[in-house]
Design an enzyme around this catalytic site. Structure first.
Site, PDB file in Angstrom:
ATOM      1  NE  ARG A 172      -4.169  -1.788   1.927  1.00 32.59           N
ATOM      2  CZ  ARG A 172      -5.176  -1.903   2.777  1.00 32.59           C
ATOM      3  NH1 ARG A 172      -5.262  -1.093   3.805  1.00 32.59           N
ATOM      4  NH2 ARG A 172      -6.114  -2.802   2.585  1.00 32.59           N
ATOM      5  CG  ASP A 215     -13.972   6.398   7.906  1.00 32.39           C
ATOM      6  OD1 ASP A 215     -14.621   5.345   8.039  1.00 32.39           O
ATOM      7  OD2 ASP A 215     -12.742   6.404   7.650  1.00 32.39           O
TER       8      ASP A 215
END
Ligand code: SAM
Length: 282
Positions: A46, A155
């Site tokens: 990632r 979030d």
């Protein structure tokens, strides 16, 4: 001197144990996500594109950037965007959504005249969760307009929130949304579907880290969904988070956790209703 390149790509060195440990500590401290040793390949995969675009050749160099040259914490936000898993879909674990739009809503309807109903989806990812709850509730409300139903979606991931705010989803992201609801609440746009304005005006999104000691939110919310995020945290972090979430729920209100996140120990003030769903008792 520029980092060495292969065919125009920066050659990024391997993720050493030392650099992984530094990243692991940063992520744990900043957002509570525990990265076990088995997550090393995932972290490498990632972050590698980010190192390439920064033209950095080692992960240690990247951690130095995070630790010493990131005064506005923008790179930290970028790291967390890349590390968090934002997987979600419409009507995921719908047992909780059915309960809120069914028995729970009935109890509110029986109690008196139209009023405010407030929900909070903590860790809402790309917004399908609050949208699903709203669709299910509004579908069952007589003269829906008189009921002031709103959900706050929060979030940590900026990228997930951006998508949530757009209210735009691809055809494949729509696959779990029942056809009648798709017809009623979305319209086709190029590349997918757009949630209706009437739905979007009832949901507000904001960035909020669940690791905060306190949340700047009202304390009389009717229901809180905090699903499929605690699995990334350790035991003490989960327990403390449940206590903080509870303090924002009105007596009689609901707390939904992910179905794999049921509370093992009894929590005073929380009465189990069904799988991973609890009522605040006092
Ligand atoms: C797997 S998704 C779950 C989404 C949705 N609740 C569901 O059940 O489908 C987990 C979300 O938790 C968010 N997250 C992880 N750590 C967080 C933190 N410390 N504070 C707030 N959100 C966090 C991630 O960004 C991600 O969007």
């Amino acid at each position: 001197m520029n980092a060495p390149t292969i065919g125009g790509f920066v050659e990024v060195g391997d993720l050493t144990d030392r650099a992984f440990e530094r990243l692991r500590q940063t992520v744990l401290r900043e957002c509570g996500i525990v990265l076990g040793p088995h997550k090393k390949p995932l972290v490498r995969c990632r972050l590698q594109p980010r190192l390439r675009s920064l033209r950095m050749k080692s992960y240690d160099q990247y951690v130095d950037l995070l630790e010493n040259h990131d005064p506005d914490r923008q790179e930290l936000a970028e790291l967390l965007d890349r590390i968090t898993t934002n997987q979600t879909h419409f009507f995921r674990e719908r047992i909780h959504i059915d309960h809120v739009a069914g028995e729970f809503l009935d109890s509110i309807l029986e109690a008196g005249p139209p009023r405010e109903i407030r929900g909070w989806c903590a860790a809402c990812s790309m917004g399908q969760e609050p949208a699903s709850i709203l669709m299910a509730m509004l579908d069952r409300l007589p003269g829906g307009g008189r009921w002031d139903v709103k959900i706050l979606g929060t979030d940590l991931s900026r990228r997930a929130l951006q998508k949530a705010m757009s209210g735009r989803y691809t055809e494949s992201e729509m696959s779990s949304l029942p056809e009648p609801l798709r017809k009623r609440w979305t319209s086709p746009v190029s590349g997918g579907y757009q949630l209706s304005r009437d739905l979007l005006r009832r949901v507000k999104f904001a960035r909020l880290n669940l690791l905060r000691e306190s949340f700047p939110l009202r304390s009389d919310v009717d229901f809180v969904f905090c699903r499929n995020v605690m699995i990334y945290f350790d035991g003490p972090t989960r327990a403390a988070l449940v206590r903080r979430l509870m303090s924002h729920i009105r007596p009689g209100g609901l707390l939904a956790l992910g179905v794999a996140e049921a509370l093992i120990d009894k929590v005073p003030g929380l009465q189990p209703i069904t799988t991973s769903l609890y009522r605040r008792t006092g």
